[in-house]
Design a protein around this motif. Structure first.
Motif, PDB file in Angstrom:
ATOM      1  N   PRO A 127     -11.000   8.457  -8.512  1.00  0.00           N
ATOM      2  CA  PRO A 127     -10.096   9.031  -7.527  1.00  0.00           C
ATOM      3  C   PRO A 127      -8.744   8.383  -7.574  1.00  0.00           C
ATOM      4  O   PRO A 127      -8.563   7.303  -8.116  1.00  0.00           O
ATOM      5  CB  PRO A 127     -10.805   8.779  -6.190  1.00  0.00           C
ATOM      6  CG  PRO A 127     -11.766   7.666  -6.466  1.00  0.00           C
ATOM      7  CD  PRO A 127     -12.165   7.806  -7.880  1.00  0.00           C
ATOM      8  N   ALA A 128      -7.752   9.049  -6.961  1.00  0.00           N
ATOM      9  CA  ALA A 128      -6.368   8.606  -7.082  1.00  0.00           C
ATOM     10  C   ALA A 128      -6.109   7.285  -6.423  1.00  0.00           C
ATOM     11  O   ALA A 128      -5.232   6.562  -6.807  1.00  0.00           O
ATOM     12  CB  ALA A 128      -5.446   9.681  -6.516  1.00  0.00           C
ATOM     13  N   GLY A 129      -6.850   6.888  -5.425  1.00  0.00           N
ATOM     14  CA  GLY A 129      -6.586   5.608  -4.789  1.00  0.00           C
ATOM     15  C   GLY A 129      -7.088   5.575  -3.371  1.00  0.00           C
ATOM     16  O   GLY A 129      -7.345   6.611  -2.749  1.00  0.00           O
ATOM     17  N   PRO A 130      -7.241   4.399  -2.784  1.00  0.00           N
ATOM     18  CA  PRO A 130      -7.806   4.267  -1.458  1.00  0.00           C
ATOM     19  C   PRO A 130      -6.988   4.949  -0.381  1.00  0.00           C
ATOM     20  O   PRO A 130      -7.529   5.340   0.627  1.00  0.00           O
ATOM     21  CB  PRO A 130      -7.864   2.747  -1.248  1.00  0.00           C
ATOM     22  CG  PRO A 130      -7.822   2.179  -2.621  1.00  0.00           C
ATOM     23  CD  PRO A 130      -7.031   3.113  -3.429  1.00  0.00           C
ATOM     24  N   THR A 131      -5.673   5.091  -0.580  1.00  0.00           N
ATOM     25  CA  THR A 131      -4.840   5.630   0.495  1.00  0.00           C
ATOM     26  C   THR A 131      -4.178   6.918   0.082  1.00  0.00           C
ATOM     27  O   THR A 131      -3.022   7.157   0.335  1.00  0.00           O
ATOM     28  CB  THR A 131      -3.776   4.603   0.906  1.00  0.00           C
ATOM     29  OG1 THR A 131      -3.012   4.277  -0.255  1.00  0.00           O
ATOM     30  CG2 THR A 131      -4.380   3.375   1.481  1.00  0.00           C
ATOM     31  N   SER A 132      -4.895   7.725  -0.644  1.00  0.00           N
ATOM     32  CA  SER A 132      -4.343   9.026  -1.021  1.00  0.00           C
ATOM     33  C   SER A 132      -3.938   9.778   0.206  1.00  0.00           C
ATOM     34  O   SER A 132      -4.541   9.718   1.252  1.00  0.00           O
ATOM     35  CB  SER A 132      -5.377   9.820  -1.833  1.00  0.00           C
ATOM     36  OG  SER A 132      -4.924  11.111  -2.066  1.00  0.00           O
ATOM     37  N   GLY A 133      -2.876  10.510   0.054  1.00  0.00           N
ATOM     38  CA  GLY A 133      -2.345  11.232   1.181  1.00  0.00           C
ATOM     39  C   GLY A 133      -3.047  12.515   1.473  1.00  0.00           C
ATOM     40  O   GLY A 133      -2.561  13.368   2.182  1.00  0.00           O
ATOM     41  N   LYS A 134      -4.212  12.710   0.976  1.00  0.00           N
ATOM     42  CA  LYS A 134      -4.942  13.954   1.192  1.00  0.00           C
ATOM     43  C   LYS A 134      -5.328  14.057   2.645  1.00  0.00           C
ATOM     44  O   LYS A 134      -5.723  13.101   3.262  1.00  0.00           O
ATOM     45  CB  LYS A 134      -6.183  14.042   0.304  1.00  0.00           C
ATOM     46  CG  LYS A 134      -5.825  14.090  -1.193  1.00  0.00           C
ATOM     47  CD  LYS A 134      -7.050  14.146  -2.036  1.00  0.00           C
ATOM     48  CE  LYS A 134      -6.755  14.164  -3.517  1.00  0.00           C
ATOM     49  NZ  LYS A 134      -7.865  14.201  -4.409  1.00  0.00           N
TER      50      LYS A 134
ATOM     51  N   ARG B   1       0.814  -1.209   0.000  1.00  0.00           N
ATOM     52  CA  ARG B   1       0.000   0.000   0.000  1.00  0.00           C
ATOM     53  C   ARG B   1       0.850   1.263   0.000  1.00  0.00           C
ATOM     54  O   ARG B   1       0.433   2.309  -0.492  1.00  0.00           O
ATOM     55  CB  ARG B   1      -0.915   0.013   1.227  1.00  0.00           C
ATOM     56  CG  ARG B   1      -1.968  -1.075   1.236  1.00  0.00           C
ATOM     57  CD  ARG B   1      -2.701  -1.104   2.573  1.00  0.00           C
ATOM     58  NE  ARG B   1      -3.741  -2.117   2.579  1.00  0.00           N
ATOM     59  CZ  ARG B   1      -4.992  -1.898   2.190  1.00  0.00           C
ATOM     60  NH1 ARG B   1      -5.342  -0.707   1.756  1.00  0.00           N
ATOM     61  NH2 ARG B   1      -5.891  -2.863   2.217  1.00  0.00           N
ATOM     62  N   ALA B   2       2.047   1.163   0.584  1.00  0.00           N
ATOM     63  CA  ALA B   2       2.901   2.351   0.695  1.00  0.00           C
ATOM     64  C   ALA B   2       3.309   2.896  -0.672  1.00  0.00           C
ATOM     65  O   ALA B   2       3.688   4.065  -0.784  1.00  0.00           O
ATOM     66  CB  ALA B   2       4.152   2.017   1.511  1.00  0.00           C
ATOM     67  N   ALA B   3       3.238   2.055  -1.715  1.00  0.00           N
ATOM     68  CA  ALA B   3       3.649   2.509  -3.039  1.00  0.00           C
ATOM     69  C   ALA B   3       2.833   3.708  -3.492  1.00  0.00           C
ATOM     70  O   ALA B   3       3.337   4.588  -4.197  1.00  0.00           O
ATOM     71  CB  ALA B   3       3.509   1.367  -4.048  1.00  0.00           C
ATOM     72  N   TRP B   4       1.565   3.767  -3.092  1.00  0.00           N
ATOM     73  CA  TRP B   4       0.661   4.803  -3.593  1.00  0.00           C
ATOM     74  C   TRP B   4       0.470   5.950  -2.596  1.00  0.00           C
ATOM     75  O   TRP B   4      -0.431   6.767  -2.771  1.00  0.00           O
ATOM     76  CB  TRP B   4      -0.697   4.176  -3.936  1.00  0.00           C
ATOM     77  CG  TRP B   4      -0.557   2.992  -4.830  1.00  0.00           C
ATOM     78  CD1 TRP B   4      -0.753   1.687  -4.501  1.00  0.00           C
ATOM     79  CD2 TRP B   4      -0.150   3.000  -6.194  1.00  0.00           C
ATOM     80  NE1 TRP B   4      -0.506   0.869  -5.571  1.00  0.00           N
ATOM     81  CE2 TRP B   4      -0.136   1.648  -6.626  1.00  0.00           C
ATOM     82  CE3 TRP B   4       0.203   3.991  -7.100  1.00  0.00           C
ATOM     83  CZ2 TRP B   4       0.224   1.294  -7.922  1.00  0.00           C
ATOM     84  CZ3 TRP B   4       0.554   3.636  -8.383  1.00  0.00           C
ATOM     85  CH2 TRP B   4       0.555   2.303  -8.785  1.00  0.00           C
ATOM     86  N   TRP B   5       1.337   6.029  -1.607  1.00  0.00           N
ATOM     87  CA  TRP B   5       1.232   7.127  -0.634  1.00  0.00           C
ATOM     88  C   TRP B   5       1.904   8.382  -1.170  1.00  0.00           C
ATOM     89  O   TRP B   5       2.956   8.321  -1.811  1.00  0.00           O
ATOM     90  CB  TRP B   5       1.891   6.712   0.683  1.00  0.00           C
ATOM     91  CG  TRP B   5       1.988   7.857   1.663  1.00  0.00           C
ATOM     92  CD1 TRP B   5       1.018   8.311   2.491  1.00  0.00           C
ATOM     93  CD2 TRP B   5       3.139   8.679   1.884  1.00  0.00           C
ATOM     94  NE1 TRP B   5       1.475   9.376   3.220  1.00  0.00           N
ATOM     95  CE2 TRP B   5       2.778   9.633   2.869  1.00  0.00           C
ATOM     96  CE3 TRP B   5       4.425   8.721   1.338  1.00  0.00           C
ATOM     97  CZ2 TRP B   5       3.663  10.597   3.333  1.00  0.00           C
ATOM     98  CZ3 TRP B   5       5.309   9.684   1.792  1.00  0.00           C
ATOM     99  CH2 TRP B   5       4.925  10.605   2.778  1.00  0.00           C
TER     100      TRP B   5
END
Length: 755
Positions: free
Chosen positions: A748-755, A724-728
């Motif tokens: 949307p950009a992904g489940p774990t967007s850093g927003k 999951r960290a790849a998409w942070w």
């Protein structure tokens, strides 16, 4: 998040009918209009290019360098001793050349009458005079046995930039010598002008032939195999015509059209292949041809647009070198990349609309599009099983890839940059034969003399005699110098000149060391305590200055290209570690391709089989060109693979399953695309131009390494380890960066967007 979370469990956000989808559908629906426009553009550009297109030449200067400054001083104080020198080499195995003194005198006189000739110096003593004893070692212009000599001809322009018809006058001038039985060869840049006109037709035919075989085996459909080749050829021809028109306004190197052809055909086939495979899968999914073409343009076409922009950004980074010669090489390649992208987004959908559902009518095997993931409960495909093995042991796969790249990269630690001399050319070239005659009679250093210039115009007349004596003493017993002739003053007395001959050939690192030693140490010490200025000039000195500039600016170019590509990946996929991974792995794959080039050409491991005589240095600008081109091209596969991983990640939130899914549906396309590009690049190894051979081998090796070791081995392993960290991405960075979508989606950009 469990991998069982399927598409139906998470409703997809609606997709806008964006510009690319509308363009693709319009082109597919109005294919007659689009095809007519492309044919008209191709014909019109060809007519304009033939009518107004310019020529290619290697005439470039390095303003501000000491070699150019020295040349300017010579031209101001002794025009006949300045300019650009070349040798007309004479040899008679049966009798001394003194027996042909009248023919030599006639040839020298006629050479002196040619346009752009400043002077022509006879190698023979005046008739009736006693010839002086030859120097020890003998550096010419007449050999000890009297059977080899060279006429030094000085031109006001670089001879290699003259029209080939200029050689008619040279041939006519030396015809009396040939009629008398003497062998006459042209050395230096005059010999380069006499080289056969390069032709890439054979290389292009080989590349296209292999591409057809790969596409037929990989996808089974004849029309689907031919379509990418035809569209790539049309786009490349348009790009080359545009380049010819640009050459009328600016000077492009002679290797520019070959480089543009290599890149244009390679990316043109790749880009068309990406769209065709997506289109065919859309047809399999039940879409009508127009909708399928539009969706292919909106998804794979978006990835093509981003990939093309990344390639152009990387090529534009060559301007950081500050050398117009190199920047224009990047511009030449970028022209055909632009036409390839335009063709993929307009011409390919139009042809797909023309073919419709008949794309698989003619087949050699059961046609396949993208590899469809196996249904739930069914036996997974081979690539899916491979991805699962990577997922179970990612560290082993990553370590294996790192070790392999390290082994391939090892030779790069010993890379020797330089200029490839005439001694590496085929023996069918007159400059190679002149090189061999000169080396045998006068030593290898005679092929690259260094002109030493001491400007004493600011030195009082009373002090000049002491300066000359001091300088002459300093020029005694210089390491790596076979001989340095005595200093002589120009007619106005303001400049002292001498000629230094290396113990080695111009391309040898000892000659480079001698040039730098004379420039940085010997000559400055020779005039210490005075207001005199010193320079080392001539063709060899200019090549060393070029090498120094390229070597000093290569790290900056690498930093700029890597940085820009990093930002593109970060803006597209919104993953900080994904962008870092892309930059690091691409640099490693390029280092491995450098190692292959060093081993083959510099170490001679296979060089003779490629038509290279002896071990040669790596042409100074080849690593710079390779880096920009390879880094840009590697982003094609990076974006293509990552876009599918990201697409699955957005849909499922399962990092491991996303990697397996993406690898399963893209591995076939990536492998075929890589094999095609490798075949296109490798076909240019048969060129007579050593630099083209280097670029062909280096680019072929890099694509092969990138598409196999990196893209299919290391990327899945790293993505699995990152999880999951790849998409942070940090929230502030996410807000600053523009949003670029690799597959034309508005999800949307992904489940774990850093927003």
């Amino acid at each position: 998040m469990p991998s069982s979370l399927a598409r139906e469990d998470r409703p997809a956000a609606p997709r806008r009918k964006g510009a690319l989808r509308r363009t693709g559908e319009w082109c597919a629906r109005h294919f007659v209009v689009v095809l007519v426009l492309w044919v008209a553009a191709l014909a019109g550009l060809q007519v304009l290019q033939h009518a107004y297109g310019g020529d290619y030449s290697d005439d470039f200067s390095l303003p501000g360098t000491q070699s150019q400054n020295g040349l300017d001083v010579l031209e101001a104080h002794a025009p006949s001793a300045g300019g650009y020198s070349a040798q007309v080499v004479l040899h008679d195995a049966d009798k001394p050349l003194t027996s042909l003194s009248s023919q030599v005198a006639t040839a020298v006189a006629d050479l002196q009458k040619l346009p752009d000739v400043l002077s022509a110096q006879s190698p023979l003593p005046p008739p009736g005079s006693t010839p002086p004893p030859p120097p020890d070692p003998n550096t010419g212009p007449l050999s000890t046995d009297g059977k080899t000599a060279y006429i030094t001809v000085r031109f006001s322009v670089q001879p290699s930039t003259l029209d080939p018809s200029y050689l008619d006058g040279v041939d006519k001038a030396v015809q009396p010598l040939r009629s008398a039985g003497a062998t006459v060869e042209y050395g230096g840049s005059l010999g380069e002008l006499a080289r056969p006109e390069p032709s890439d037709r054979t290389s292009e035919a080989i590349g296209f032939g292999v591409a057809i075989v790969v596409l037929l085996i990989g996808f089974g459909s004849l029309l689907a195999a031919v379509l990418p080749l035809v569209t790539a050829l049309v786009c490349a021809l348009c790009g080359l015509a545009l380049l010819g028109l640009l050459a009328a306004a600016a000077t492009f190197a002679t290797v520019s059209p070959t480089l543009a052809t290599m890149i244009g055909i390679g990316v043109g086939i790749d880009y068309a292949l990406f769209l065709v495979t997506r289109h065919r899968q859309n047809l399999v999914d039940g879409q009508d041809p127009v909708t399928a073409a539009g969706n292919a343009a909106a998804t794979s076409g978006h990835a093509v647009l981003l990939s093309g922009c990344t390639v152009i950004i990387a090529l534009s980074g060559l301007w950081v070198s500050g050398i117009g010669f190199i920047g224009k090489l990047g511009l030449a390649a970028a022209v055909t990349v632009v036409t390839a992208v335009l063709g993929a987004l307009t011409l390919v959908p139009a042809v797909l609309g023309l073919i419709g559902r008949r794309i698989d009518r003619v087949r050699v095997r059961k046609p396949v599009a993208e590899t469809v993931p196996a249904p739930e409960g069914a036996e997974p495909g081979g690539w899916h099983r491979y991805a699962q093995r990577v997922e179970r042991r990612p560290w082993w796969f990553l370590a294996g890839g790192v070790v392999l790249l390290a082994v391939l990269s090892f030779p790069v630690l010993f890379i020797q940059l330089g200029h490839i001399g005439d001694g590496a050319d085929p023996k069918s070239f007159t400059d190679r034969r002149a090189f061999d005659l000169m080396s045998t009679a006068f030593g290898p250093g005679s092929n690259g003399p260094l002109t030493l210039v001491i400007d004493q115009s600011e030195v009082p007349s009373a002090d000049r005699s002491a300066l000359a004596e001091q300088a002459q003493k300093a020029l005694t017993d210089v390491p790596d110098a076979a001989v340095i002739t005595p200093l002589t003053a120009t007619s106005d007395g303001d400049v002292l000149t001498a000629t230094a001959y290396s113990v080695a050939a111009p391309q040898d690192e000892r000659t480079t060391s001698l040039t730098n030693r004379l420039t940085d140490d010997v000559l400055p010490q020779a005039v210490s305590g005075t207001d005199a200025s010193t320079y080392v000039t001539g063709t060899t000195a200019a090549q060393v200055d070029f090498l120094d500039i390229v070597s000093s600016r290569l790290p900056l170019i690498i930093a700029v290209v890597v940085g820009l590509a990093f930002l593109v990946i970060l803006a597209v996929f919104r993953g900080l570690l994904v962008a870092v991974k892309a930059a690091v792995l691409n640099v490693l794959s390029i280092a491995a391709s450098y190692g292959v080039v060093v081993a083959v050409f510099q170490w001679g491991w296979g060089g003779p089989a490629l038509g290279v005589s002896g071990d040669v240095p790596i042409e100074s600008y080849v690593p710079m060109m390779m880096f920009a081109i390879v880094f840009g091209l590697s982003m094609d596969y990076e974006i293509f693979l990552l876009s599918r991983i990201h697409e699955a990640w957005v849909r499922t939130g399962d990092p491991g399953a996303s990697v397996a899914h993406a690898l399963e549906i893209t591995a076939r396309v990536i492998s075929c695309a890589a094999l095609i590009m490798v075949s296109v690049f490798a076909a240019f190894i048969i060129s007579d131009d050593i630099v083209v051979k280097m670029l062909g081998l280096g680019l072929a090796a890099s694509v092969l390494i990138d598409a196999t070791v990196v893209r299919l081995l290391m990327v899945p392993a790293v993505m699995t380890l990152l999880g999951r960290a790849a998409w942070w991405i940090p929230g502030p960075l996410d807000r600053i960066l523009p949003h670029l979508d690799a597959e034309g989606s508005t999800e949307p950009a992904g489940p774990t967007s850093g927003k």
